[in-house]
Design an enzyme around this catalytic site. Structure first.
Site, PDB file in Angstrom:
ATOM      1  N   TYR A 101       0.900  -1.093  -0.169  1.00 27.79           N
ATOM      2  CA  TYR A 101      -0.018   0.042   0.049  1.00 27.79           C
ATOM      3  C   TYR A 101       0.937   0.989  -0.046  1.00 27.79           C
ATOM      4  CZ  TYR A 101      -4.004  -3.091   0.761  1.00 27.79           C
ATOM      5  OH  TYR A 101      -4.818  -4.030   0.686  1.00 27.79           O
ATOM      6  N   ASN A 124     -12.590  -0.598  -4.941  1.00 26.43           N
ATOM      7  CA  ASN A 124     -12.240  -0.886  -6.329  1.00 26.43           C
ATOM      8  C   ASN A 124     -13.611  -1.410  -6.882  1.00 26.43           C
ATOM      9  OD1 ASN A 124     -11.348  -1.559  -8.925  1.00 26.43           O
ATOM     10  ND2 ASN A 124      -9.869  -2.968  -8.122  1.00 26.43           N
ATOM     11  N   CYS A 132      -6.536  -4.989  -7.600  1.00 27.21           N
ATOM     12  CA  CYS A 132      -6.493  -4.683  -6.436  1.00 27.21           C
ATOM     13  C   CYS A 132      -5.824  -6.090  -5.427  1.00 27.21           C
ATOM     14  CB  CYS A 132      -7.659  -4.135  -5.558  1.00 27.21           C
ATOM     15  SG  CYS A 132      -9.150  -5.125  -5.852  1.00 27.21           S
ATOM     16  N   HIS A 133      -5.912  -7.004  -5.938  1.00 29.84           N
ATOM     17  CA  HIS A 133      -5.449  -8.418  -5.258  1.00 29.84           C
ATOM     18  C   HIS A 133      -3.926  -8.441  -5.346  1.00 29.84           C
ATOM     19  CE1 HIS A 133      -5.632  -9.706  -9.578  1.00 29.84           C
ATOM     20  NE2 HIS A 133      -4.553 -10.295  -9.096  1.00 29.84           N
ATOM     21  N   GLU A 159      -1.388 -16.269 -10.889  1.00 26.06           N
ATOM     22  CA  GLU A 159      -0.832 -15.503 -11.649  1.00 26.06           C
ATOM     23  C   GLU A 159       0.952 -15.855 -11.283  1.00 26.06           C
ATOM     24  OE1 GLU A 159      -1.453 -11.528 -10.822  1.00 26.06           O
ATOM     25  OE2 GLU A 159      -3.364 -11.595 -11.596  1.00 26.06           O
TER      26      GLU A 159
END
Length: 175
Positions: A101, A124, A132-133, A159
């Site tokens: 963050y 979001n 946002c993950h 991912e």
């Protein structure tokens, strides 16, 4: 939501549960998780229709199959100018990576606004597409996520496997 605007919605089965997609004439506006903190039902006047959301469905299916790392969609999220700035910066986080963050706050030129960035991140309306993950705690911990921490963990793991060339069968992730 804008008066007299037409909103379409459709649902997409995914490895993380049913996703509700919402669009207007300008693009994809929202993605809602079946389970999670901010569940939302179709609003009066919304129309269920697959065609206006076909491209979003296809690209999300490709993402979950490990075949898409960037989205090419018209997006129309609704939020404050600050939220918009945070959300568009999310789109710049590379696939398969994470940032804190604090780093996100630095990237938008407001290094002391970590809490505000966290709040905007939590609002979001287009998770996955505006990823946002990929934002985690400064100590590497997984922090809040609208779809729940197991969903965040799944997305990051998927991912990472794809980004690092770990082959896997897309079929095992289909319902």
């Amino acid at each position: 939501m804008t008066r007299n605007a037409i909103f379409w919605y459709d649902e997409l089965p995914s490895p993380i549960g049913l996703l509700r997609l919402v669009a207007d004439d300008h693009g994809l506006r929202e993605i809602w998780f079946e389970h999670g903190r901010h569940q939302k039902s179709p609003q009066p006047g919304w129309r269920r229709a697959a065609e206006p959301l076909a491209q979003a469905r296809q690209q999300l299916e490709e993402y979950f199959a490990g075949a898409r790392q960037q989205f090419e969609l018209s997006l129309h999220p609704h939020g404050t100018p600050f939220q918009q700035e945070v959300w568009w910066e999310l789109a710049r986080i590379p696939y398969g990576t994470t940032i804190s963050y604090g780093e996100l706050a630095r990237r938008i030129g407001q290094p002391l606004a970590m809490r505000a960035v966290g709040a905007a991140n939590g609002r979001n309306p287009l998770p996955i597409v505006l990823p946002c993950h990929r934002v985690i705690g400064s100590n590497g911990s997984l922090t809040g996520f609208g779809g729940g921490l197991p969903t965040k963990r799944y997305l990051l793991s998927m991912e990472s496997r794809v980004a690092h060339g770990d082959l896997f069968s897309a079929e095992r992730f289909r319902h």
